[in-house]
Design a protein around this motif. Structure first.
Motif, short mmCIF file in Angstrom:
data_model
loop_
_atom_site.label_atom_id
_atom_site.label_comp_id
_atom_site.label_asym_id
_atom_site.label_seq_id
_atom_site.Cartn_x
_atom_site.Cartn_y
_atom_site.Cartn_z
N VAL A 48 -16.64 -6.34 -30.81
CA VAL A 48 -15.75 -6.28 -29.65
C VAL A 48 -15.68 -4.85 -29.12
N LEU A 49 -15.54 -3.87 -30.02
CA LEU A 49 -15.45 -2.47 -29.61
C LEU A 49 -16.72 -2.02 -28.89
N LYS A 50 -17.85 -2.61 -29.25
CA LYS A 50 -19.13 -2.25 -28.62
C LYS A 50 -19.48 -3.15 -27.44
N SER A 51 -18.57 -4.02 -27.05
CA SER A 51 -18.89 -5.02 -26.03
C SER A 51 -18.92 -4.41 -24.64
N HIS A 52 -19.68 -5.04 -23.76
CA HIS A 52 -19.78 -4.59 -22.37
C HIS A 52 -18.47 -4.82 -21.63
N SER A 53 -17.81 -5.92 -21.91
CA SER A 53 -16.56 -6.24 -21.20
C SER A 53 -15.50 -5.18 -21.46
N ASN A 74 -20.55 5.50 -8.33
CA ASN A 74 -21.04 4.77 -9.51
C ASN A 74 -20.93 3.26 -9.35
N ASN A 75 -21.85 2.58 -9.99
CA ASN A 75 -21.77 1.14 -10.17
C ASN A 75 -21.11 0.89 -11.52
N PHE A 76 -19.98 0.19 -11.54
CA PHE A 76 -19.22 0.02 -12.77
C PHE A 76 -20.04 -0.68 -13.86
N THR A 77 -20.87 -1.64 -13.47
CA THR A 77 -21.69 -2.35 -14.46
C THR A 77 -22.68 -1.41 -15.13
N ALA A 78 -23.37 -0.59 -14.32
CA ALA A 78 -24.33 0.37 -14.87
C ALA A 78 -23.63 1.42 -15.71
N LEU A 79 -22.45 1.88 -15.24
CA LEU A 79 -21.71 2.90 -15.98
C LEU A 79 -21.21 2.34 -17.32
N ALA A 80 -20.75 1.09 -17.30
CA ALA A 80 -20.31 0.44 -18.54
C ALA A 80 -21.48 0.30 -19.51
N THR A 109 -12.68 -0.29 -19.39
CA THR A 109 -12.33 1.11 -19.64
C THR A 109 -12.72 2.00 -18.46
N VAL A 110 -13.94 1.87 -17.95
CA VAL A 110 -14.36 2.71 -16.82
C VAL A 110 -13.58 2.35 -15.56
N GLN A 111 -13.20 1.08 -15.45
CA GLN A 111 -12.37 0.67 -14.31
C GLN A 111 -10.99 1.33 -14.36
N GLU A 112 -10.36 1.28 -15.51
CA GLU A 112 -9.00 1.81 -15.63
C GLU A 112 -8.98 3.34 -15.57
N ILE A 120 -16.33 7.63 -8.93
CA ILE A 120 -17.04 8.79 -8.40
C ILE A 120 -17.29 9.79 -9.52
N SER A 121 -18.53 10.27 -9.63
CA SER A 121 -18.86 11.37 -10.55
C SER A 121 -19.11 12.63 -9.72
N TYR A 122 -18.46 13.72 -10.10
CA TYR A 122 -18.58 14.98 -9.38
C TYR A 122 -19.37 15.99 -10.23
N TRP A 123 -20.29 16.70 -9.57
CA TRP A 123 -21.13 17.68 -10.27
C TRP A 123 -21.14 19.00 -9.49
N SER A 124 -21.10 20.09 -10.23
CA SER A 124 -21.31 21.40 -9.61
C SER A 124 -22.73 21.85 -9.90
#
Length: 272
Positions: A31-36, A144-150, A41-44, A49-53
């Motif tokens: 469960v801890l390693k699950s995609h869902s 970001n795409n949440f699915t790809a980021l997850a 987590t990334v949603q909450e 948006i990822s920011y880079w300098s």
């Protein structure tokens, strides 16, 4: 030994308990390693948006988190292409140059707070007033795409047991920004615990609902049986049953009780 009959049976029972515990722990690690869980987590954390300098020579890149000099606000009612590198050169506190490489071929000077409208992008950038006066400064951001980021965080997360009993798990993650990694792990644990509580509450609610329905059926059955018995006595002018009749009636009640319990178990297994 008195309970299990022999040392062998005791050892066998302890082994069974260990196997059950191991299975439960392995399920929780899954469960801890699950995609869902990673997706929630990334949603909450709102990591849309990822920011880079970008360093002066354009080689060194630093992932910014909670200290980005500008904020991108998406128009969620319109298209915004994901995974595209959008370059920003801050000229001063009022203006910036926005460039997007092929196939979009965008080069445009805009004011902070001015909406950028494009067939593939719709957003507004606001200045955060966190830079010194040494302009220009180079940055870029990615929607970001949440699915790809997850997927990324799911694959990067390591979960290991740190004791023989399997009661404590170590979660580790590597990344470009320590603060972001810390927040991610904390949020992941928070979501995991909350999901467990929600599952337990849901199970409890469903169980209570099931029991309430069965109690209603039993009450209805008792009322119906009582009415039938009363009608039988009235129709046959029977006030008191004979001794043999009482025995038969008690036996009938026992059988009906057993039948009701078996039916209840069957309905419960059907429900499961």
């Amino acid at each position: 030994t008195e309970k299990y009959g022999s040392i062998e049976s005791l050892i066998e029972e302890l082994s069974r308990i260990r196997r059950v515990r191991k299975t439960i722990v392995e399920n929780e690690l899954t469960v801890l390693k699950s995609h869902s869980l990673a997706y929630k987590t990334v949603q909450e954390l709102n990591l849309k948006i990822s920011y880079w300098s970008v360093g002066r020579r354009g080689i060194v890149e630093t992932l910014l988190y909670k200290n980005n000099p500008f904020t991108v606000v998406l128009d969620t009612t319109k298209p915004n292409a994901e995974g595209v590198k959008i370059n920003i050169i801050i000229l001063n506190k009022d203006k910036y140059i926005l460039t997007i490489d092929e196939p979009y071929k965008v080069v445009k000077t805009l004011k902070f707070g001015e909406p950028f409208i494009h067939e593939s992008f719709n957003f507004t950038i606001y200045y955060n007033d966190s830079l010194n006066n040494n302009y220009p400064k180079k940055f870029y951001f990615v929607i970001n795409n949440f699915t790809a980021l997850a997927n990324h965080y799911q694959n990067a997360l390591k979960v290991e047991l740190n004791d023989e009993r399997g009661s404590i798990a170590n979660l580790s993650l590597t990344g470009k920004n320590p603060l972001l990694i810390t927040d991610y792990l904390n949020k992941l644990c928070e979501v995991y615990i909350r999901n467990n509580l929600e599952e337990k509450n849901k199970t409890s609610e469903n169980t209570i609902k099931f029991i309430d329905e069965q109690l209603k059926n039993i009450i209805d059955s008792l009322n119906s049986a009582g009415l039938r018995l009363q009608n039988f006595r009235t129709a046959n002018r029977v006030i008191n049953l004979t001794s043999e009749g009482n025995i038969l009636f008690q036996r009938m009640e026992q059988l009906q009780s057993q039948k009701a319990m078996l039916e209840l178990n069957k309905r419960y297994f059907d429900y499961l």
